[in-house]
Scaffold this active site. Structure first.
Site, short mmCIF file in Angstrom:
data_model
loop_
_atom_site.label_atom_id
_atom_site.label_comp_id
_atom_site.label_asym_id
_atom_site.label_seq_id
_atom_site.Cartn_x
_atom_site.Cartn_y
_atom_site.Cartn_z
N CYS A 53 0.84 -1.20 0.00
CA CYS A 53 0.00 0.00 0.00
C CYS A 53 0.88 1.26 0.00
O CYS A 53 1.64 1.47 -0.92
CB CYS A 53 -0.99 -0.02 1.16
SG CYS A 53 -2.39 1.10 0.87
N HIS A 104 -4.82 -4.80 -0.12
CA HIS A 104 -4.59 -5.42 1.18
C HIS A 104 -5.03 -6.88 1.26
O HIS A 104 -6.00 -7.21 1.95
CB HIS A 104 -5.29 -4.60 2.27
CG HIS A 104 -4.68 -3.27 2.51
ND1 HIS A 104 -3.49 -3.10 3.20
CD2 HIS A 104 -5.08 -2.02 2.14
CE1 HIS A 104 -3.20 -1.81 3.26
NE2 HIS A 104 -4.14 -1.14 2.62
N GLU A 147 -3.59 -8.93 3.03
CA GLU A 147 -3.32 -9.37 4.40
C GLU A 147 -4.46 -9.08 5.37
O GLU A 147 -4.47 -9.57 6.51
CB GLU A 147 -2.04 -8.71 4.93
CG GLU A 147 -2.17 -7.29 5.44
CD GLU A 147 -2.21 -6.23 4.33
OE1 GLU A 147 -2.28 -5.03 4.65
OE2 GLU A 147 -2.16 -6.60 3.13
#
Length: 312
Positions: free
Chosen positions: A142, A235, A237
């Site tokens: 990011c 994202h 994760e």
């Protein structure tokens, strides 16, 4: 093989309950193998949540991983207990003479700032330069990815008219890439950002390869072989409820925010969101770890000097 993390790190108990293989430093010392040494430069305010998210993904591979938590040297976090930071984190200046097989540089909620206005920007530039001599493969996430691609290629981040927020469909643009083994042709990824990198500016740099992209939110995953780096702007994760936490926080704080797109069933915030990206998250980070294993020198002193591809 498991991931090696301190037994007192909060992620240790969380991941153990989830069935992720973890081992203490004492257990790892009894195994006669060289683990892959992965650093996590954690720039996020919720340190423990972020540690756990990335440890979960890189700890799911069949290789033994040694995770080292790193922080910016002078920057003091206000949202994580100082005791936690002192026990588990090392400042960059303390590790800069060491070598790592891989490094993850997280995002940071400072995308409204110009890069040069970030208080630790100068030291972060030192980190980027250091990766070229001391890290075999670096993964910028990011804001961390946007900062890296700006540092190495001058590609700017651009403010959006409204926050890109939700689960957006993405396409697999390079199925032959070793980082995309097992990927579907199309899938969703959580997105939460006010900025973007423009595809045309990426395409203007011949050595950059866009691996994943979206018609709605632009390039997502970019390979930079010349700098042994990957940049991802979204994202994988995230936990199932991370977007919900961000949405609830803004609603409770009176901040104008749209319901995250394609996240809640029927876009109804009262319903439990479903995780539809977990398998691809494990694929991507597992493929990254596998690629490191295939190409990193066994002698860590050779990191930054050569690549040893075991498939050769």
């Amino acid at each position: 093989m498991p991931i090696k993390i301190p037994a007192h790190l909060p992620a240790y108990d969380i991941l153990t309950r989830e069935g992720v293989m973890v081992m203490s430093e004492d257990q790892a010392a009894r195994q006669d193998i060289r683990p892959l040494r992965i650093g996590l430069l954690n720039l996020m305010p919720k340190k423990i949540q972020t540690e756990t998210q990335f440890a979960r993904l890189i700890g799911a591979t069949p290789l033994q991983i040694e995770l080292s938590l790193i922080r910016m040297t002078e920057h003091q976090t206000k949202t994580t207990a100082s005791e936690h930071m002192e026990e588990f984190y090392r400042p960059f200046q303390e590790v800069r003479d060491e070598k790592f097989d891989g490094l993850i540089i997280t995002g940071a909620p400072i995308e409204h700032l110009e890069f040069s206005d970030v208080t630790y920007w100068d030291e972060l530039g030192e980190v980027f330069a250091w990766t070229q001599s001391n890290v075999h493969s670096t993964f910028g996430v990011c804001w961390g990815g946007m900062a890296m691609i700006n540092h190495f290629h001058g590609i700017r981040k651009h403010m959006l008219d409204h926050k890109a927020f939700g689960c957006f469909r993405h396409r697999n643009l390079d199925p032959a890439s070793p980082y995309l083994r097992g990927f579907s042709d199309d899938f969703v990824i959580p997105v939460s950002r006010w900025t973007e990198v423009k595809q045309a500016e990426v395409d203007a740099v011949p050595e950059l390869v866009t691996l994943l992209g979206s018609d709605e939110v632009g390039p997502c995953l970019i390979s930079d072989p010349g700098h042994r780096a990957l940049y991802i702007f979204n994202h994988f994760e995230y936990d199932s409820d991370t977007l919900k936490q961000e949405y609830d926080r803004d609603v409770e704080g009176g901040t104008a925010i749209n319901v995250p797109i394609n996240y809640y069933p029927d876009d109804d915030p009262s319903r439990k969101p479903l995780n539809r990206w977990r398998s691809h998250a494990h694929l991507l980070y597992g493929n990254w770890i596998s690629e490191i294993y295939e190409t990193t020198p066994y002698d860590m002193a050779r990191i930054g000097l050569e690549s040893t591809d075991l498939r050769g």
